[in-house]
Enzyme design. Structure first.
Site, short mmCIF file in Angstrom:
data_model
loop_
_atom_site.label_atom_id
_atom_site.label_comp_id
_atom_site.label_asym_id
_atom_site.label_seq_id
_atom_site.Cartn_x
_atom_site.Cartn_y
_atom_site.Cartn_z
N HIS A 66 6.06 7.45 39.23
CA HIS A 66 4.76 7.83 38.67
C HIS A 66 4.93 8.98 37.70
O HIS A 66 5.27 10.10 38.09
CB HIS A 66 3.78 8.21 39.77
N GLY B 172 -6.55 6.68 23.54
CA GLY B 172 -6.75 5.33 24.06
C GLY B 172 -6.14 5.06 25.42
O GLY B 172 -6.22 3.93 25.91
N HIS C 35 3.12 3.82 30.36
CA HIS C 35 3.45 2.41 30.11
C HIS C 35 3.69 2.19 28.63
O HIS C 35 3.06 2.81 27.79
CB HIS C 35 2.37 1.48 30.64
N CYS D 22 -3.05 5.19 42.19
CA CYS D 22 -2.69 4.79 40.82
C CYS D 22 -2.53 3.27 40.73
O CYS D 22 -1.76 2.66 41.47
CB CYS D 22 -1.39 5.48 40.42
N CYS E 96 1.12 2.17 40.03
CA CYS E 96 1.95 2.35 41.23
C CYS E 96 1.68 1.22 42.22
O CYS E 96 2.61 0.68 42.84
CB CYS E 96 1.67 3.69 41.90
N HIS F 275 -0.56 6.15 34.22
CA HIS F 275 0.82 5.92 34.66
C HIS F 275 1.51 5.40 33.40
O HIS F 275 1.12 4.35 32.87
CB HIS F 275 0.85 4.89 35.80
N HIS G 63 3.33 -0.58 25.81
CA HIS G 63 2.77 -1.87 25.40
C HIS G 63 3.77 -2.51 24.44
O HIS G 63 4.27 -1.84 23.53
CB HIS G 63 1.47 -1.69 24.60
#
Ligand code: 5GP
Ligand code: ZN
Length: 113
Positions: A47, A92, A99, A5, A8, A97, A101
């Site tokens: 993860h 999208g 996240h 990943c 990670c 993993h 934005h």
């Protein structure tokens, strides 16, 4: 932890990133392909592939990720900014993993594309 990943590996320091915040649970760094003058990513060290994979035990770290994003945006004098998490490829998501934005510094239209 997933060995293949990307995020990670960034969290472990195996792949370089421009780090903005780091603690035992969370990392924040600059997006490599910014879509706004400020474009940060906030990730849990754990993860978690997508938002669909969250467990009750993840509630606290998700809250803290949002507070880290707000702190970093306020440090940059962005009072207006957007938090986005894409969940799955059709929405999208390209890195599996979880996240957050955080985007700011330009006009952000609604609805997003
Ligand atoms: P997603 O498309 O999954 O919502 O967002 C993935 C984000 O990760 C994209 O905005 C992309 O630019 C960013 N990204 C992909 N690879 C890297 C990398 O190696 N380093 C950094 N800092 N960001 C990356
Ligand atoms: Zn991962």
């Amino acid at each position: 932890m997933s060995e293949q990943c990307l995020f990670c590996r960034i969290a472990k320091g195996e792949i370089p990133s421009t780090k903005l915040h780091e603690d035992d649970e969370i990392l924040a760094f600059e997006d490599i392909n910014p879509q706004a003058p400020s474009h940060l990513l906030v990730i849990p060290r754990k993860h978690i592939a997508t938002m669909n994979d969250l467990a009750e035990a993840d509630d606290a770290v998700l809250g803290r990720m949002h507070r880290v994003a707000a702190k970093l945006m306020q440090e940059r004098d962005h009072s207006a900014w957007r938090a986005v998490t894409n969940c799955n490829a059709e929405a999208g998501q390209t890195v599996f993993h979880l996240h957050l934005h955080a985007l700011a510094g330009r006009s952000l239209r609604w609805p997003p594309g």
